[in-house]
Design an enzyme around this catalytic site. Structure first.
Site, PDB file in Angstrom:
ATOM      1  N   SER A  67      24.596  44.527  41.087  1.00 17.71           N
ATOM      2  CA  SER A  67      25.005  43.964  42.382  1.00 17.71           C
ATOM      3  C   SER A  67      26.416  44.416  42.721  1.00 17.71           C
ATOM      4  O   SER A  67      27.112  45.023  41.907  1.00 17.71           O
ATOM      5  CB  SER A  67      24.952  42.428  42.331  1.00 17.71           C
ATOM      6  OG  SER A  67      26.036  41.920  41.565  1.00 17.71           O
ATOM      7  N   SER A  69      29.115  42.532  43.339  1.00 14.38           N
ATOM      8  CA  SER A  69      30.126  41.480  43.208  1.00 14.38           C
ATOM      9  C   SER A  69      31.433  41.974  42.606  1.00 14.38           C
ATOM     10  O   SER A  69      32.462  41.313  42.744  1.00 14.38           O
ATOM     11  CB  SER A  69      29.583  40.322  42.369  1.00 14.38           C
ATOM     12  OG  SER A  69      29.457  40.695  41.010  1.00 14.38           O
ATOM     13  N   LYS A 124      31.991  39.516  35.408  1.00 11.87           N
ATOM     14  CA  LYS A 124      33.045  39.116  36.346  1.00 11.87           C
ATOM     15  C   LYS A 124      34.385  39.380  35.675  1.00 11.87           C
ATOM     16  O   LYS A 124      34.460  39.823  34.537  1.00 11.87           O
ATOM     17  CB  LYS A 124      32.941  37.632  36.713  1.00 11.87           C
ATOM     18  CG  LYS A 124      31.579  37.171  37.226  1.00 11.87           C
ATOM     19  CD  LYS A 124      31.244  37.694  38.608  1.00 11.87           C
ATOM     20  CE  LYS A 124      29.879  37.176  39.075  1.00 11.87           C
ATOM     21  NZ  LYS A 124      29.480  37.756  40.377  1.00 11.87           N
ATOM     22  N   SER A 227      30.750  37.396  46.021  1.00 10.80           N
ATOM     23  CA  SER A 227      30.552  37.135  44.599  1.00 10.80           C
ATOM     24  C   SER A 227      30.309  35.648  44.396  1.00 10.80           C
ATOM     25  O   SER A 227      31.143  34.819  44.767  1.00 10.80           O
ATOM     26  CB  SER A 227      31.780  37.568  43.785  1.00 10.80           C
ATOM     27  OG  SER A 227      31.667  37.148  42.440  1.00 10.80           O
TER      28      SER A 227
END
Length: 262
Positions: A67, A69, A124, A227
């Protein structure tokens, strides 16, 4: 699918076949006898599977970014390597730490088991350490009362969707990296879940303030308005840590992306 568990089962099964063959049947076979199928397709694969299992479980594990994010640091389609031992040696499958090495540092890009579904791996950036107070209001990050400086950069073009995001340079700890903000995205945090230590967080129309509990970390994506992270689903417990992402080893759309990142 739990690939680590599948590998462990293969190691055990092929290891048993390998031991049986070495200890008994290999001695009974003539030098020119053809190997039985259970040896050819089982026992002979044990050394290879064992090496893969050890490398993947204790040293480095590959991941693919699914993705956006973490844009602009990591793009969809990046294949990355994750250092599995930098935060401590953990037993495979159950992910229990048995040897301490280093602790996550503010600014690290970390892979972890998603708290809402530990069968999923998420990636992250570490923003908050245990004991930190994290404030994110009107798209300004503050850590323990200190505003994190942002320096404006040229806008970032999302080539696949043909729109621009505001781009800034931000420094967390010793790590300088880039983040994105969308000017038309609201400041409030949508889709907030009920999560452990939810009482440590206060939400309002401008954002969120959270006190990070002991043994937990506060994670945010670099693509801040695209995100879903600790702002929505809470803190990452230490036992969910997988490792530190550090290297892009392949991107089929752009080979120039291969290399280390922060």
């Amino acid at each position: 699918m739990n690939f680590a568990l599948i590998l462990l089962i293969l190691v055990v099964v092929t290891g048993i076949l390998y031991a049986i063959d070495i200890l008994k049947f290999r001695k009974l076979r003539a030098a020119n006898d053809k190997q039985p199928l259970w040896v050819e397709w089982g026992a002979d694969f044990f050394p290879v599977i064992l090496i893969v299992f050890v490398l993947r479980s204790f040293l480095f594990e590959p991941f693919k970014i699914p993705s956006g994010s973490m844009i602009p640091t990591l793009l969809v389609g990046d294949f990355i390597l994750v250092n599995k031992y930098t935060y401590g040696v953990r037993l495979p499958v159950i992910n229990t730490k048995i040897i301490d090495v280093n602790e996550p540092q503010r600014g690290d890009v970390m892979v972890f088991r998603y708290p809402e579904d530990p069968s999923l791996d998420y990636i992250k950036r570490v923003v908050g350490l245990p004991g930190d107070t994290i404030e994110y209001h009107n798209k300004q990050l503050r850590i323990n009362g200190q505003a994190v400086a942002m320096e404006k950069q040229p806008d970032f073009l999302h080539a696949e969707r043909l729109y621009y995001s505001e781009q800034y340079t931000e420094k967390l700890g010793d790590v300088e990296h880039k983040i994105l903000n969308d000017a038309d995205a609201p400041a409030f945090i949508p889709g907030v879940s009920s999560f452990p230590y939810r009482e440590n967080c206060t939400y309002n129309a401008s954002g969120v303030t959270c006190k990070v509990p002991d043994g937990h970390y506060y994670m945010m994506g670099d693509n801040r308005d695209n995100s879903r992270d600790s702002r929505a689903w809470g803190f990452v417990p230490e036992q969910n840590i997988v490792g530190k992402a550090f290297f892009i080893w392949l991107n089929f759309d752009d080979f120039s992306r291969i290399g280390a990142f922060r």
